[in-house]
Design a protein around this motif. Sequence first.
Motif, PDB file in Angstrom:
ATOM      1  N   SER A 136     -10.198   2.557  -8.192  1.00  0.00           N
ATOM      2  CA  SER A 136     -10.917   2.279  -7.230  1.00  0.00           C
ATOM      3  C   SER A 136     -12.702   3.086  -8.527  1.00  0.00           C
ATOM      4  N   THR A 170       1.736  -0.613  -7.777  1.00  0.00           N
ATOM      5  CA  THR A 170       3.218   0.365  -7.416  1.00  0.00           C
ATOM      6  C   THR A 170       3.334   1.243  -8.020  1.00  0.00           C
ATOM      7  N   THR A 224     -11.527  -2.764  -8.517  1.00  0.00           N
ATOM      8  CA  THR A 224     -10.573  -1.945  -8.063  1.00  0.00           C
ATOM      9  C   THR A 224      -9.125  -2.686  -8.777  1.00  0.00           C
ATOM     10  N   ASN A 227       1.213  -1.801  -1.110  1.00  0.00           N
ATOM     11  CA  ASN A 227       0.825  -0.786  -0.707  1.00  0.00           C
ATOM     12  C   ASN A 227       1.382   0.489  -0.606  1.00  0.00           C
ATOM     13  N   ARG A 284      -4.753  -2.056  -8.399  1.00  0.00           N
ATOM     14  CA  ARG A 284      -3.687  -1.761  -7.557  1.00  0.00           C
ATOM     15  C   ARG A 284      -2.256  -1.207  -7.858  1.00  0.00           C
ATOM     16  N   ASN A 314      -3.153   4.047  -7.774  1.00  0.00           N
ATOM     17  CA  ASN A 314      -3.733   3.164  -7.146  1.00  0.00           C
ATOM     18  C   ASN A 314      -5.178   3.761  -7.884  1.00  0.00           C
TER      19      ASN A 314
END
Length: 706
Positions: free
Chosen positions: A497, A491, A487, A114, A489, A495
């Motif tokens: 959740s 790039t 969640t 991240n 994630r 992101n």
Amino acid sequence: MKNILTGVIVAVLLMGTTCVFAEQTEGVSEQLSSPPLLLASSGIKVAATGEKTSAPPVSVAQAGIDITKSASGGNILNPLPGEETTDRQPMIGVKLPETPAIKPESIKIFLDGNDVTGETQVSIEYIFYLPATPLKYGVHNVRVTYNDVNDNPLPPVSWDFSVVMAVREIPKVRPVRPVVKEPSVSTSGKMTIEIGDVYLNNAKRANNWPSTDIKYKESERLLNIFDFTHKFYGNTIIGHFDRTIEEITGRPNDRGYLNFINTTHNITLGDYTTSADEYSEYSISGVRMRGIKAMQQTPIFHITSLFGRSQEPQDGRFKRTTYGAKLAYNLTNSFKTKLILLRSREEGIASSSSLPANDNLMSLVNNFTYNKRLSLFSEIATDKRSVLNVNAATIAGKDSAAKFYLNYKVNPIALTVGRRSVGPNFNPTTLGTFIEKDREGSYASFTYAPSKIWTITTFYDDYHNNLHHQRPYDYTDDTANSISSLTYRSTKIPNSSYRYSKLYTLTDAQTGFPGTTRNESTSENLTFSYNLPDLKTLVGSRFMMVLSRYDIDRFTNTGTAVLFSMRSDTSNYTISTRYKSKAVFSYNNTHNDTITDTVSASTTLTESESTTDGYALQLNVVPFKFITNFDFRRSVRSTITTTAAGSSLTGNTIEWSKGLTMVYYVTQKSKLNFSYIDFDRQYRAAINAGRSYDERLASLSYSFEF
């Protein structure tokens, strides 16, 4: 008042971003290593070693690991590669190479893939990042990338470290290259002196209003902080002293300790803090102690003993005398156990509600691991309490608590099932405050993480309260609680959740009204974060949005039915960006709407709305020489209550908060820090007239390292 211990760390408010600055003293020869850099957050001191230095590597936390240099010449300061740390928010530090010259706009730092550059103060010399939230236990990766001034990529700095509950003993490894022996004796430290003034404009406040909402009393104050570290022949002595002023009361609090450390002993004399992680949740919930704590460790057992007075949660004074010991024993690599024995004597007055009491607590904890996948945990605790009442008679209470759980983990699944029970008279007041009484139930958790992108977690807890009807009312609570989260994630896209929790409690009183009380609450939280593309001048920009909702419905039937419901919606937006290495800006907006509805003999509807805006700006006038941090916060709140008689405005508050912090580095080891805060609170509603005030705090401090 802002904590002057930030020293080199200047907080970028509202983002949880911590920035650390340092500069080599002008005129220092290239043949000398740069002076030590203090990582104030983690309490670890390491050396930022130059390219041509001959100074020896400095170990961190007595781990015996040398500072590692990357292929591009960058130095990893903290945590070191492969290091195990118990700090869940460790300061992550890297010293970038001096040659070739680096393009500041190209510097980026990634934590577990991240991009956290927008939360980091980056310069062409140092990078320091403090995670805003505690990291999960396990292995974490840090990666720093950058280009030269011609925009050619340079070899990145990348390494792994682990966050653990307890640091394992590191075996001695024969060095593969010669290491220069450190001096046998060395002393280093830091001292800070601060003078401050608090001005309170209370002219608009009526004399009959209490001042409990005032943050500080009007006063002048002097603050001293002193830290030192003395190393001699494999031993280390760490000393600390500070004085703080309590809010409102103006009462000074002094805190200090001496800590002696070597390979097998760790002895603290003075103030220290205990935690449930160090002992257990059934013996200690966390409290400050003033006395002595001694720890001795061997490859097989670990003994901890303590003696002193514990801090009372009510008034913060050190009154209760406590002593005890913990013996942790590793029978095998798979079976570990610990025995905890604690005793405390509570000071009280026989003629008042605070009665003298003695507590004796014993806890036995076992942890068995099979094949690294299956683990079994158990804890049994007993508590005996004796209270001396006004008639000099002894009232004895004795009870127990137990907890068991089974954990199974095989990628990508982790499963935990357990059960716990706490007796009605179990009251371990030895240390801290324990509120889980007369309760038993089962719980389970499930985690599914097929990749580093997706994670699904679920927790379910079902328990019963007041089984022995110890309360004045004769009924039992049945409660079911569940928490689930998803969640994602990436790039490439934001992101995200999502968290959903449900709590349901049913009370079945023995009064002829089944289901007398029913509570049902729901909580939802949706979070988005996105790293914006870099522009020519603005880099490391980040946007975060949090949407949350909380609902509660309560039904009570005690002859007359009463229904209470509440809904609270909150939105939070935060954006931050960096202009090269010269400025950092962040903006935060929080808006909350709350509606409560009470239906009984009459209906009452209350609607409350509040908005808070916050701005933070940090300027690096001259890198590592003069730093200015300005923040501004505004909060508006209004509440309207509607009944059968009509509507009324019961509160309308406007708060303004302005803060200015300036740091000037005289040398790399000494600096001046000026802080100014102006806090205005205005009460607009007639019912609160006469409560407005203006409060100003100013302080000037000087700190230096030696």
